[in-house]
Design a protein around this motif. Structure first.
Motif, PDB file in Angstrom:
ATOM      1  N   ALA A   1       1.960   7.104  -6.446  1.00 13.34           N
ATOM      2  CA  ALA A   1       0.945   8.123  -6.762  1.00 13.34           C
ATOM      3  C   ALA A   1       1.501   9.521  -6.521  1.00 13.34           C
ATOM      4  O   ALA A   1       1.273  10.442  -7.320  1.00 13.34           O
ATOM      5  CB  ALA A   1      -0.299   7.886  -5.915  1.00 13.34           C
ATOM      6  N   GLN A   2       2.233   9.662  -5.427  1.00 13.87           N
ATOM      7  CA  GLN A   2       2.803  10.973  -5.128  1.00 13.87           C
ATOM      8  C   GLN A   2       3.863  11.345  -6.155  1.00 13.87           C
ATOM      9  O   GLN A   2       3.980  12.501  -6.568  1.00 13.87           O
ATOM     10  CB  GLN A   2       3.399  10.955  -3.723  1.00 13.87           C
ATOM     11  CG  GLN A   2       3.814  12.358  -3.244  1.00 13.87           C
ATOM     12  CD  GLN A   2       4.387  12.326  -1.851  1.00 13.87           C
ATOM     13  OE1 GLN A   2       5.283  11.522  -1.580  1.00 13.87           O
ATOM     14  NE2 GLN A   2       3.879  13.184  -0.981  1.00 13.87           N
TER      15      GLN A   2
ATOM     16  N   ALA B   1      -0.885  12.822   1.133  1.00 13.49           N
ATOM     17  CA  ALA B   1       0.241  13.001   2.064  1.00 13.49           C
ATOM     18  C   ALA B   1      -0.123  12.471   3.459  1.00 13.49           C
ATOM     19  O   ALA B   1       0.688  11.811   4.130  1.00 13.49           O
ATOM     20  CB  ALA B   1       0.625  14.478   2.125  1.00 13.49           C
ATOM     21  N   SER B   2      -1.349  12.756   3.892  1.00 12.78           N
ATOM     22  CA  SER B   2      -1.811  12.291   5.205  1.00 12.78           C
ATOM     23  C   SER B   2      -1.890  10.763   5.244  1.00 12.78           C
ATOM     24  O   SER B   2      -1.482  10.129   6.218  1.00 12.78           O
ATOM     25  CB  SER B   2      -3.177  12.912   5.515  1.00 12.78           C
ATOM     26  OG  SER B   2      -3.678  12.388   6.732  1.00 12.78           O
ATOM     27  N   THR B   3      -2.424  10.202   4.160  1.00 13.24           N
ATOM     28  CA  THR B   3      -2.541   8.728   4.083  1.00 13.24           C
ATOM     29  C   THR B   3      -1.168   8.079   4.111  1.00 13.24           C
ATOM     30  O   THR B   3      -0.968   7.030   4.734  1.00 13.24           O
ATOM     31  CB  THR B   3      -3.288   8.328   2.807  1.00 13.24           C
ATOM     32  OG1 THR B   3      -4.571   8.974   2.783  1.00 13.24           O
ATOM     33  CG2 THR B   3      -3.484   6.829   2.732  1.00 13.24           C
ATOM     34  N   MET B   4      -0.200   8.690   3.453  1.00 18.80           N
ATOM     35  CA  MET B   4       1.165   8.160   3.464  1.00 18.80           C
ATOM     36  C   MET B   4       1.760   8.165   4.874  1.00 18.80           C
ATOM     37  O   MET B   4       2.413   7.211   5.292  1.00 18.80           O
ATOM     38  CB  MET B   4       2.057   8.965   2.515  1.00 18.80           C
ATOM     39  CG  MET B   4       1.884   8.607   1.056  1.00 18.80           C
ATOM     40  SD  MET B   4       3.110   9.450   0.008  1.00 18.80           S
ATOM     41  CE  MET B   4       4.620   8.787   0.677  1.00 18.80           C
TER      42      MET B   4
ATOM     43  N   GLN C   1       0.832  -1.207   0.000  1.00 22.57           N
ATOM     44  CA  GLN C   1       0.000   0.000   0.000  1.00 22.57           C
ATOM     45  C   GLN C   1       0.866   1.256   0.000  1.00 22.57           C
ATOM     46  O   GLN C   1       0.598   2.223  -0.731  1.00 22.57           O
ATOM     47  CB  GLN C   1      -0.925   0.010   1.218  1.00 22.57           C
ATOM     48  CG  GLN C   1      -1.859   1.213   1.260  1.00 22.57           C
ATOM     49  CD  GLN C   1      -2.638   1.284   2.564  1.00 22.57           C
ATOM     50  OE1 GLN C   1      -2.202   0.743   3.574  1.00 22.57           O
ATOM     51  NE2 GLN C   1      -3.782   1.959   2.532  1.00 22.57           N
ATOM     52  N   LEU C   2       1.922   1.236   0.818  1.00 22.22           N
ATOM     53  CA  LEU C   2       2.821   2.383   0.888  1.00 22.22           C
ATOM     54  C   LEU C   2       3.513   2.608  -0.452  1.00 22.22           C
ATOM     55  O   LEU C   2       3.701   3.755  -0.901  1.00 22.22           O
ATOM     56  CB  LEU C   2       3.851   2.173   2.000  1.00 22.22           C
ATOM     57  CG  LEU C   2       4.798   3.340   2.290  1.00 22.22           C
ATOM     58  CD1 LEU C   2       3.999   4.600   2.673  1.00 22.22           C
ATOM     59  CD2 LEU C   2       5.770   2.970   3.402  1.00 22.22           C
TER      60      LEU C   2
END
Length: 377
Positions: free
Chosen positions: A119-120, A152-155, A112-113
């Motif tokens: 994506a980023q 960014a928060s999800t990361m 997931q990371l």
């Protein structure tokens, strides 16, 4: 002159006769005394042999008692080590499953990371500035900015979760190693205790064999049985007086008592044991170390070694009712312990000098023995 010779001859004959009678009486008396002395010597010899026999028998019984107590201690330590090992095995299984689950979670979290990083990256380092300089409508720019912030928060959350999972995994791995080390130590300890137990059991068997040889004759065996029964009667009576158990007894449980152990019935109640002595209980053949269970709820009033019965435990159920369990390898309960029906109280053995492992089970009601079979379920 002739008359004088006749009287002299009669006097000589009478004197000779008296002398003969005296000699016969003297010889007879000497023979009688000799026979009496011979009988006395034989009695003394037999008494000396009996005293030596009893001394040797008592010494063997003392050895048997000492060996039985050592086996009792080793058996309980072995049992405890086995139980701890079982608990350790359960912990190892639990931790192994947890470790496998955490590993799968880490793999999923890492994937997931990786997706979030990708994506980023696709957004580009100056993507936000490009959008601001572009002619895109403000509403679309707001959505893109919001997406970037959420990404960014999800990361950050993914990174923190992965770190926590990795820490949990490492801790679990450490705990698992500790449990496996403990397991290895317990296995070694258990092996050592089992070997010591086997040595003691072999010594006990040899002692028991010598005892059986000493009481091989019917008279000696009968005398030993009577003495053993008397000792048991005295011990039980004293234990009952001391305990004063206030329970309901077994009167309403006829046909419902737990079998103390499962196995072949070797001797029945009332069966002739030797001479006029009969079995006051039953003997159940079972594998050494098998659990012995309380037939009914009660209180332990006797837990010790008794000659002829080995390691014996007695449970008082109140109202003058008592159950006895003999020949045990180990006693798991002490005097004063309260037990429930079906609870393990001892382990099957041959501590009474038997040739095979078995359990002696007896029921007493107001001091009198009764056939246990109709009382058992």
């Amino acid at each position: 002159m002739r008359e004088k010779r006749t009287r002299l001859s009669q006097t000589l004959r009478a004197s000779a006769l008296c002398t003969g009678v005296f000699l016969c009486l003297f010889v007879g008396s000497a023979n009688a005394n000799s026979e009496l002395e011979g009988v006395s010597d034989e009695i003394a010899r037999q008494q000396s042999q009996l005293a030596a026999h009893n001394k040797k028998l008592n010494a063997l019984q003392s050895d048997l008692k000492t060996q039985s107590k050592r086996i009792d201690t080793l058996s309980k330590k072995t049992r405890q080590a086995q139980q701890t090992l079982q608990q350790t095995d359960v912990q190892i299984t639990r931790l192994s499953k947890k470790q496998a689950r955490l590993k799968q979670e880490m793999i999923a979290q890492q994937a997931q990371l990786a997706e979030l990083i990708d994506a980023q990256y696709r957004q580009g380092e100056h993507d936000q500035l490009k959008r601001l300089l572009s002619q895109e409508p403000p509403a679309k720019l707001d959505r893109l900015t919001k997406y970037a912030e959420v990404l960014a928060s999800t990361m950050r959350e993914a990174i923190e979760l992965l770190a926590a999972t990795r820490t949990d995994y490492q801790l679990t791995a450490h705990q698992l190693k500790q449990q496996r080390d403990k397991q290895a130590s317990l296995v070694a300890e258990l092996t050592e205790k089992k070997q010591a137990l086997e040595r003691e059991q072999a010594s006990q068997s040899q002692t028991a064999k010598k005892i059986r040889a000493k009481i091989a004759s019917d008279n000696a065996y009968l005398a030993e049985l009577k003495a053993n029964k008397q000792r048991l009667q005295e011990q039980i009576a004293a234990a009952a007086r001391r305990a004063q158990v206030k329970m309901a007894g077994i009167g309403k449980a006829k046909g419902k008592l737990h079998w103390p152990t499962q196995g072949k019935l070797l001797h029945r109640f009332g069966e002739r044991q030797s001479g006029e002595v009969s079995w006051n209980g039953i003997v159940i053949g079972a594998k050494r170390g098998t659990e012995v269970k309380a037939a009914h709820a009660g209180k332990v009033v006797l837990s010790s070694w008794l000659r002829g019965y080995g390691l014996l435990i007695a449970v008082d159920h109140g109202k003058g009712d008592m159950t006895l369990y003999g020949y045990n390898q180990a006693l798991l309960k002490d005097v004063g312990d309260t037990v429930t029906a079906g609870e393990a109280i001892a382990l099957v053995g041959d501590s009474g000098g038997q040739s095979t492992p078995s359990l002696y089970f007896e029921i007493r009601r107001k001091g009198n023995t009764t056939n246990p079979i109709p009382w058992l379920d």
